[in-house]
Scaffold this active site. Structure first.
Site, short mmCIF file in Angstrom:
data_model
loop_
_atom_site.label_atom_id
_atom_site.label_comp_id
_atom_site.label_asym_id
_atom_site.label_seq_id
_atom_site.Cartn_x
_atom_site.Cartn_y
_atom_site.Cartn_z
N HIS A 44 -0.48 -4.31 7.50
CA HIS A 44 -1.19 -3.92 6.28
C HIS A 44 -0.63 -4.67 5.08
O HIS A 44 -1.37 -5.28 4.30
CB HIS A 44 -1.07 -2.40 6.07
N GLU A 45 0.68 -4.66 4.93
CA GLU A 45 1.31 -5.33 3.80
C GLU A 45 1.16 -6.85 3.90
O GLU A 45 1.03 -7.54 2.90
CB GLU A 45 2.78 -4.93 3.69
N HIS A 48 -1.99 -7.90 2.28
CA HIS A 48 -1.88 -8.08 0.84
C HIS A 48 -1.31 -9.46 0.51
O HIS A 48 -1.76 -10.14 -0.41
CB HIS A 48 -0.99 -7.00 0.22
N HIS A 51 -3.96 -12.12 1.06
CA HIS A 51 -4.92 -12.07 -0.04
C HIS A 51 -4.37 -12.81 -1.26
O HIS A 51 -5.06 -13.60 -1.89
CB HIS A 51 -5.22 -10.61 -0.37
#
Length: 82
Positions: A44-45, A48, A51
């Site tokens: 999940h991190e 980020h 992105h």
């Protein structure tokens, strides 16, 4: 951490991201292993970070994860998590 943007001189600043984790340490002779939840959190991190690093926007106010609607910030993270 820095965002991508086009400086007034015309030079492009490339983004830099850091992923800092706080996972369990090894105990005794046993290795430190990640739980399934730890792996989900890691991916999940990492989403980020991707992105932020892969943005193609040169406007500092909205490049990467800066100035972007929350659901758009979470999209790559949810994709990597699942």
């Amino acid at each position: 951490v820095r965002s991508r943007w086009l400086k007034p001189t015309g030079e492009q600043q490339l983004p830099v991201a850091q992923l800092v984790c706080n996972f369990a340490s090894p105990v005794g002779d046993k290795p430190a292993l990640l739980t399934h939840d730890d792996v989900i959190t890691l991916f999940h991190e990492f989403g980020h970070g991707l992105h932020h690093m892969l943005t193609q926007v040169n406007d500092l106010g909205v490049s990467g994860i800066s100035g972007v609607e929350w659901d758009a910030v979470e999209l790559p993270s949810q994709f990597m998590e699942n």
